[in-house]
Design an enzyme around this catalytic site. Structure first.
Site, short mmCIF file in Angstrom:
data_model
loop_
_atom_site.label_atom_id
_atom_site.label_comp_id
_atom_site.label_asym_id
_atom_site.label_seq_id
_atom_site.Cartn_x
_atom_site.Cartn_y
_atom_site.Cartn_z
N LEU A 1 0.82 -1.21 0.00
CA LEU A 1 0.00 0.00 0.00
C LEU A 1 0.85 1.26 0.00
CD1 LEU A 1 -2.94 0.97 0.03
CD2 LEU A 1 -2.76 1.17 2.52
N ILE B 1 4.43 -1.48 3.41
CA ILE B 1 3.96 -0.10 3.35
C ILE B 1 4.97 0.73 2.56
CG2 ILE B 1 3.53 2.01 4.68
CD1 ILE B 1 1.31 -0.02 5.01
N LYS B 2 4.46 1.51 1.62
CA LYS B 2 5.29 2.44 0.87
C LYS B 2 4.92 3.85 1.30
CE LYS B 2 6.62 4.90 -2.95
NZ LYS B 2 6.19 6.24 -3.42
N GLN B 3 5.93 4.62 1.70
CA GLN B 3 5.68 5.96 2.24
C GLN B 3 6.78 6.91 1.80
OE1 GLN B 3 3.89 8.59 3.02
NE2 GLN B 3 2.81 7.37 4.58
N TYR C 1 -0.33 7.51 0.99
CA TYR C 1 -0.08 8.92 0.74
C TYR C 1 -1.12 9.80 1.42
CZ TYR C 1 3.41 7.86 -2.84
OH TYR C 1 4.53 7.43 -3.50
#
Length: 360
Positions: free
Chosen positions: A204, A241-243, A207
């Site tokens: 995910l 998790i992509k942040q 953003y």
């Protein structure tokens, strides 16, 4: 201490004046609270979860592929900008990437763990490449052709399509804080449920998007707000998790100050004991909100600019020392000549392979 990068450069020389601070800083929150990356990450962290054995197999495939294979770290090429930013804005700097095959070729040449891109890109070359590098199918996007431009992540594909083309994982974005975030949360929660039923890993992009986050600084990059977005992401069972890398803090306070109204909830210890102004502390707070690292945190490389190699290495050092799981690098790599893109990926990977860059 000399951590070697490509062509004889050292990580210290690339970081310049920041080298000592970034490479020796001790984080405020102890690493003892974290589930750290490592070769045994699946067996140590995920084995007791509710994930289907096929999810664990595909997660292991992600972590086992490429130059960082079996280290516990990930290096991923993401190319969804053809929709998110327009194909012209994304590929005009290097027109070879209008051809989807070159996207896959870059990820393979760079020895990435995986390539994350659209249904159309993966579907156009799936039979040739699905068995050569793990596919991550991005299933929702924001497009900028509607007049006036709008910002709303909508489904472009479904999980079954990702499974059929041989993907090992699905990726999605939620704009937390936007007027459409509730619908996006519900849609992606259902999509992730179906992905896990089919054995696919879930990733995910957490953003933030709301004009209230833009004040004297851009609080879309605040550690407290992005940390909470991460926490919402793992709540709907995102496995990774992509942040964006945090650049400031106390976004909650900034929104209250700007609007004069109550907003959200936080705690003073977040700012006095759990974080500081140091980028490693800010990123560690993001990791804490990923269930203390049970769901791996990958940070983004950001837009392409004049100092891409320095910025990419800096981001990798911060992510690794904070307890993160890796880097996802798009425009910095595919908006430059092919061989330079490969070298940039290898420079990032060298950080994660270096024993001299240790957890803070």
């Amino acid at each position: 201490m000399t951590a070697t990068l490509l062509e004889g450069s050292s990580i210290e020389s690339v970081l310049g004046k920041e080298a000592e601070d970034l490479l020796t800083y001790k984080a405020k929150v102890s690493q003892d609270l974290l589930h750290l990356p490592g070769p045994d990450f699946i067996d140590r962290v995920w084995i007791n979860s509710d994930r289907h054995p096929q999810v664990l197999r595909n997660l292991q495939q992600l972590y086992s592929h490429g130059r960082l294979g079996n280290t516990g770290y990930l290096s991923i090429l993401p190319v969804d900008q053809g929709i998110e930013h327009s194909a012209g804005a994304s590929f005009a700097p290097n027109p070879i990437y209008f051809d989807p095959e070159n996207i896959i070729k870059l990820a393979i040449a760079a020895e990435c763990n995986a390539v994350a891109t659209t249904l159309g890109v993966l579907g156009s070359v799936a039979r040739k490449y699905a068995h050569k590098i793990p596919f991550i199918a991005k299933i929702n996007h924001n497009e900028l052709l509607t007049v006036p431009n709008q910002f709303d992540q909508v489904l472009f594909a479904d999980v079954e399509q990702a499974w059929n083309l041989g993907a090992v994982a699905v990726g999605a974005t939620i704009y937390f804080g936007s007027e459409n975030s509730t619908r996006q949360i519900q849609e992606i929660s259902q999509a992730f449920k179906r992905a896990h039923e089919l054995g696919l890993v879930t990733i995910l992009w957490c953003y933030l998007r709301n004009n209230s986050f833009k004040q004297d600084q851009d609080y879309h990059l605040a550690a407290d707000l992005t940390g909470q977005a991460n926490h919402l992401g793992v709540t709907i069972e995102a496995d990774i998790i992509k942040q964006k890398l945090p650049e400031n803090n106390n976004g909650y306070g900034a929104v209250v100050k700007a609007t004069g109204k109550s907003y959200g909830k936080t705690h003073e210890r977040v700012y006095t004991e759990l974080t500081s102004d140091h980028p490693i502390d800010l990123t560690r707070y993001q990791v804490l909100n990923c269930y203390c690292g049970r769901a791996g945190l990958i940070n983004s490389g950001g837009a392409s600019g004049k100092n891409d190699f320095v910025e990419a290495v800096r981001t990798a050092v911060i992510n690794k020392r904070a307890g993160g799981t890796g880097l996802i690098s798009g425009r910095k790599t595919f908006q430059r000549p092919f061989e330079e893109g490969v070298k940039l990926f290898h420079a990032i990977q060298d950080v994660y392979l270096s024993p001299d860059v240790a957890i803070a």
